[in-house]
Write a protein that holds these residues in place. Structure first.
Motif, mmCIF file in Angstrom:
data_model
loop_
_atom_site.group_PDB
_atom_site.id
_atom_site.type_symbol
_atom_site.label_atom_id
_atom_site.label_comp_id
_atom_site.label_asym_id
_atom_site.label_seq_id
_atom_site.Cartn_x
_atom_site.Cartn_y
_atom_site.Cartn_z
ATOM 1 N N ALA A 12 11.845 -10.665 -2.220
ATOM 2 C CA ALA A 12 12.318 -11.556 -1.240
ATOM 3 C C ALA A 12 11.177 -12.203 -0.372
ATOM 4 C CB ALA A 12 13.358 -10.950 -0.253
ATOM 5 N N HIS A 13 9.934 -11.728 -0.599
ATOM 6 C CA HIS A 13 8.905 -12.131 0.133
ATOM 7 C C HIS A 13 8.417 -13.623 0.359
ATOM 8 C CE1 HIS A 13 5.289 -10.769 2.598
ATOM 9 N NE2 HIS A 13 4.764 -12.146 2.104
ATOM 10 N N GLY A 14 8.899 -14.275 -0.838
ATOM 11 C CA GLY A 14 8.837 -15.734 -0.946
ATOM 12 C C GLY A 14 9.660 -16.640 0.015
ATOM 13 N N GLU A 15 10.898 -15.653 0.468
ATOM 14 C CA GLU A 15 11.694 -16.715 1.503
ATOM 15 C C GLU A 15 10.958 -16.392 2.925
ATOM 16 O OE1 GLU A 15 13.009 -17.549 -1.947
ATOM 17 O OE2 GLU A 15 12.975 -15.311 -1.910
ATOM 18 N N LEU A 16 10.515 -15.396 3.195
ATOM 19 C CA LEU A 16 9.471 -15.096 4.407
ATOM 20 C C LEU A 16 8.827 -16.386 4.407
ATOM 21 C CD1 LEU A 16 8.751 -11.431 4.571
ATOM 22 C CD2 LEU A 16 10.745 -12.599 5.538
ATOM 23 N N VAL A 17 7.983 -16.842 3.445
ATOM 24 C CA VAL A 17 7.151 -18.043 3.475
ATOM 25 C C VAL A 17 8.220 -19.305 3.679
ATOM 26 C CG1 VAL A 17 5.762 -19.584 2.169
ATOM 27 C CG2 VAL A 17 5.379 -16.944 1.874
ATOM 28 N N THR A 18 8.943 -19.373 3.027
ATOM 29 C CA THR A 18 9.826 -20.667 3.252
ATOM 30 C C THR A 18 10.459 -20.620 4.830
ATOM 31 O OG1 THR A 18 10.671 -20.471 1.004
ATOM 32 C CG2 THR A 18 11.897 -21.906 2.397
ATOM 33 N N ILE A 19 11.105 -19.405 5.174
ATOM 34 C CA ILE A 19 11.733 -19.595 6.550
ATOM 35 C C ILE A 19 10.673 -19.598 7.770
ATOM 36 C CG2 ILE A 19 12.567 -17.995 8.389
ATOM 37 C CD1 ILE A 19 14.280 -16.558 6.234
ATOM 38 N N GLY A 20 9.195 -19.334 7.408
ATOM 39 C CA GLY A 20 8.218 -19.578 8.495
ATOM 40 C C GLY A 20 8.308 -21.131 8.400
ATOM 41 N N ALA A 21 7.842 -21.826 7.304
ATOM 42 C CA ALA A 21 7.690 -23.162 7.135
ATOM 43 C C ALA A 21 8.897 -24.088 7.590
ATOM 44 C CB ALA A 21 7.415 -23.595 5.627
ATOM 45 N N TYR A 69 19.464 -19.685 -1.501
ATOM 46 C CA TYR A 69 20.345 -20.609 -1.544
ATOM 47 C C TYR A 69 21.275 -20.588 -0.435
ATOM 48 C CZ TYR A 69 19.535 -20.590 -6.529
ATOM 49 O OH TYR A 69 18.653 -20.588 -7.733
ATOM 50 N N LEU A 70 21.349 -19.841 0.699
ATOM 51 C CA LEU A 70 21.570 -20.011 1.784
ATOM 52 C C LEU A 70 20.860 -21.063 2.664
ATOM 53 C CD1 LEU A 70 23.763 -19.332 4.024
ATOM 54 C CD2 LEU A 70 22.178 -17.503 4.809
ATOM 55 N N GLN A 93 19.138 -23.423 1.175
ATOM 56 C CA GLN A 93 19.192 -24.701 0.355
ATOM 57 C C GLN A 93 20.560 -25.304 1.028
ATOM 58 O OE1 GLN A 93 20.470 -24.615 -3.718
ATOM 59 N NE2 GLN A 93 19.739 -26.665 -4.157
ATOM 60 N N ILE A 94 21.624 -24.523 1.344
ATOM 61 C CA ILE A 94 23.136 -24.877 1.797
ATOM 62 C C ILE A 94 22.688 -25.173 3.231
ATOM 63 C CG2 ILE A 94 25.187 -24.267 2.512
ATOM 64 C CD1 ILE A 94 25.322 -22.166 0.087
ATOM 65 N N LEU A 95 21.881 -24.627 4.032
ATOM 66 C CA LEU A 95 21.793 -25.251 5.436
ATOM 67 C C LEU A 95 20.819 -26.165 5.712
ATOM 68 C CD1 LEU A 95 21.918 -21.481 7.184
ATOM 69 C CD2 LEU A 95 23.653 -23.249 6.964
ATOM 70 N N TYR A 96 19.768 -26.168 4.886
ATOM 71 C CA TYR A 96 18.476 -27.187 5.071
ATOM 72 C C TYR A 96 18.597 -28.281 4.135
ATOM 73 C CZ TYR A 96 13.847 -28.882 4.574
ATOM 74 O OH TYR A 96 12.523 -29.982 4.823
ATOM 75 N N GLY A 97 19.288 -28.325 3.065
ATOM 76 C CA GLY A 97 19.349 -29.323 2.172
ATOM 77 C C GLY A 97 18.337 -29.056 0.850
ATOM 78 N N GLY A 98 18.209 -30.039 0.001
ATOM 79 C CA GLY A 98 17.150 -30.219 -1.039
ATOM 80 C C GLY A 98 16.182 -31.187 -0.741
ATOM 81 N N ASP A 99 15.965 -31.652 0.238
ATOM 82 C CA ASP A 99 15.055 -32.583 0.497
ATOM 83 C C ASP A 99 13.659 -31.949 0.984
ATOM 84 O OD1 ASP A 99 16.963 -34.766 0.482
ATOM 85 O OD2 ASP A 99 17.328 -34.554 2.284
ATOM 86 N N SER A 100 12.606 -33.042 0.660
ATOM 87 C CA SER A 100 11.079 -32.371 0.920
ATOM 88 C C SER A 100 10.858 -33.370 2.381
ATOM 89 C CB SER A 100 10.213 -32.930 0.006
ATOM 90 O OG SER A 100 10.429 -32.235 -1.020
ATOM 91 N N ASN A 101 10.230 -32.638 3.371
ATOM 92 C CA ASN A 101 10.070 -33.318 4.607
ATOM 93 C C ASN A 101 8.831 -32.787 5.210
ATOM 94 O OD1 ASN A 101 12.859 -34.431 5.255
ATOM 95 N ND2 ASN A 101 13.273 -32.304 4.838
ATOM 96 N N ASP A 143 1.912 -29.857 0.902
ATOM 97 C CA ASP A 143 2.902 -30.236 -0.006
ATOM 98 C C ASP A 143 4.220 -30.319 0.498
ATOM 99 O OD1 ASP A 143 1.204 -29.320 -1.821
ATOM 100 O OD2 ASP A 143 2.045 -27.525 -2.575
ATOM 101 N N GLN A 144 4.460 -30.540 1.721
ATOM 102 C CA GLN A 144 5.647 -30.799 2.599
ATOM 103 C C GLN A 144 6.564 -29.502 2.368
ATOM 104 O OE1 GLN A 144 7.457 -34.597 1.652
ATOM 105 N NE2 GLN A 144 5.902 -35.826 2.107
ATOM 106 N N VAL A 145 7.653 -29.660 3.461
ATOM 107 C CA VAL A 145 8.529 -28.530 3.289
ATOM 108 C C VAL A 145 9.685 -28.773 2.438
ATOM 109 C CG1 VAL A 145 9.700 -27.337 5.166
ATOM 110 C CG2 VAL A 145 7.828 -28.248 5.817
ATOM 111 N N ARG A 146 9.991 -27.644 1.490
ATOM 112 C CA ARG A 146 10.987 -27.470 0.633
ATOM 113 C C ARG A 146 11.719 -26.412 0.751
ATOM 114 N NH1 ARG A 146 6.770 -28.724 -2.318
ATOM 115 N NH2 ARG A 146 7.133 -26.543 -3.549
ATOM 116 N N TRP A 147 13.097 -26.333 0.273
ATOM 117 C CA TRP A 147 13.837 -24.960 0.520
ATOM 118 C C TRP A 147 13.314 -24.012 -0.521
ATOM 119 C CZ3 TRP A 147 16.804 -23.350 -3.585
ATOM 120 C CH2 TRP A 147 17.050 -24.165 -4.743
#
Length: 445
Positions: free
Chosen positions: A191-200, A263-264, A266-274, A366-370
């Motif tokens: 789950a360490h990758g999700e720490l990266v995503t949550i920070g971004a 996937y939580l 993805q549900i909350l943030y969506g699939g877009d790159s910002n 690379d922009q912010v993605r889920w």
């Protein structure tokens, strides 16, 4: 003389074990409540709201690596049914923005005939996009000025080496915490990758939603990452260790936690790159044998400074020495008076903070993605294993090697499969030197 263990809030029982008094227990309960509140707020901000939004827009930048920003290009936006919406021209930084009448599906086109001589579109000259309510949707067009893949082999190799160094340092920032967590607890945390995503994502919300500049937003994201790491340790992993959960069972739990968080998000943030805002022009600067954007240069400098500070902390500070002692032999460290649980908590907080910083740096390029952290996870594991499991310096060395190898492998393999090169390198190293570059041999049985 008063025994040190008789300090306020701690007493000794009949066996001499130190127990926490009511004051310490109350403090721990308060700390856990604060962590839960911080995590709940952090999760709530992942929901793409309309804070600070002024309506729907289509935004983008037209530029090439050699020519830089392209000014005066007409961009046309129509509905999916072909009705005209509006047009805009790119400014002196190559940027454009078109206001939309509301959410929905739109077609964005550029006038290929108005491009400067020598600049051509790679692919279609129109893009069909879906814009959600309150969102500024970025659109990218592939432009080529003849510089892609140009230059002699040596010049291109140097460019790829510099790009790989930047990418490797970014992997190292994220992987140091992963390595320290494994060294102190034996946990392989998927789950360490999700720490990266949550920070971004946290930094993106603070930057875009609240209008905070990117540097303060990154610092706030690192604090949030530390709090989320502490919540992981106090709410999940420490109770599992107290129950005697084995490492294999903990590995399965980390995989389940990774899927749940991913996937939580993805549900909350969506699939877009910002993208982040307020970064300025991203034109590449020519340094002779290679080119770098200002964002890439800042990413390299920040990565080097942070990694040096981490190394100094591990070598010079009391908590750093305690981390290395726990990673070397947890039972011996505990018998020598080190509070192992406190050290592990600090490791989780530092790992979450560094992972958040790595996510911010990855989002700059690379922009912010889920799923951005998940895409980086296998490369983090490759770097940690290559350098030597459980060692922070091994994670640094291995990650830099993986980053450089991945980028330079595009000299002989297609760019789309370049990540495979890093995994092949990992396989070769495991066959030749299973303990990694800086790891030591250990006899089992």
């Amino acid at each position: 003389m008063r025994h040190p263990s008789a300090r306020a809030g701690r007493t000794r029982d009949a066996r001499g074990a130190i127990r926490s008094g009511p004051g310490t227990a109350a403090s721990r309960v308060l700390l856990r409540l604060l962590l839960v509140l911080v995590a709940a707020c952090g999760l709530a901000v992942l929901v793409p709201g309309t804070a600070g939004a002024e309506g729907e827009q289509v935004i983008g930048t037209l530029q090439t690596s050699r020519s830089g920003p392209i000014e005066g290009i007409e961009v046309t936006v129509t509905t999916a049914d072909g009705d005209d919406v509006d047009t805009a021209e790119t400014d002196d930084e190559g940027r454009f923005a078109v206001d939309l009448p509301g959410p929905g599906q739109y077609v964005v086109s550029i006038d290929a005939d108005s491009l400067p001589d020598g600049v051509v579109i790679t692919g279609e000259d129109s893009r069909t996009i879906t814009v959600d309510a309150g969102r500024r949707q970025p659109v990218q067009f592939g432009l080529n000025d003849g510089s892609t893949g140009s230059g002699g082999g040596n010049v291109r190799a140097i460019q790829l080496f510099v790009d790989g160094l930047r990418f490797g340092l970014l992997i190292a920032i994220s992987a140091v915490g992963l390595s320290l967590i494994f060294g102190t607890t034996g946990l392989t945390n998927f789950a360490h990758g999700e720490l990266v995503t949550i920070g971004a994502l946290f930094a993106w919300w603070v930057n875009v939603g609240l209008g905070v500049p990117i540097i303060p937003a990154a610092i706030i994201a690192m604090i949030g990452g530390a709090a989320f790491g502490a919540l992981n340790e106090l709410g999940l992993w420490r109770p599992l260790r107290r129950r005697g959960t084995g490492l294999v069972a903990a590995l399965v739990v980390s995989i389940g936690l990774s899927l749940l968080l991913r996937y939580l998000i993805q549900i909350l943030y969506g699939g877009d790159s910002n993208p982040y805002t307020g970064l300025g022009a991203s034109r590449a600067v020519d340094y002779g044998l290679f080119r770098l954007t200002n964002q890439s240069l800042v990413s390299i400098v920040i990565s080097v400074v942070v990694l040096v500070l981490v190394a100094v902390m591990l070598q010079r500070t009391k908590i750093g020495k305690a981390m290395r002692a726990v990673a070397d032999n947890r039972d011996l460290a505990a018998s020598s008076g080190i509070n192992v649980n406190r050290v592990i908590l600090v490791v989780w907080m530092m790992g979450g903070s560094l992972a958040a910083l790595g996510g911010v740096l990855l989002g700059l390029s690379d922009q912010v993605r889920w799923d951005m952290g998940f895409q980086l996870l296998l490369l983090m594991f490759a770097g940690v294993t290559l350098g030597g499991l459980g060692t922070a310096y091994g994670a640094l060395v291995g990650s830099v090697i993986v980053g450089v190898f991945v980028q330079m492998s595009t000299l002989v393999i297609p760019n789309d499969v370049k990540y495979v090169g890093g995994l092949l390198l990992l396989i070769v190293i495991l066959v030749i030197r299973p303990q990694g570059i800086l790891g030591s041999r250990a006899r089992i049985g």
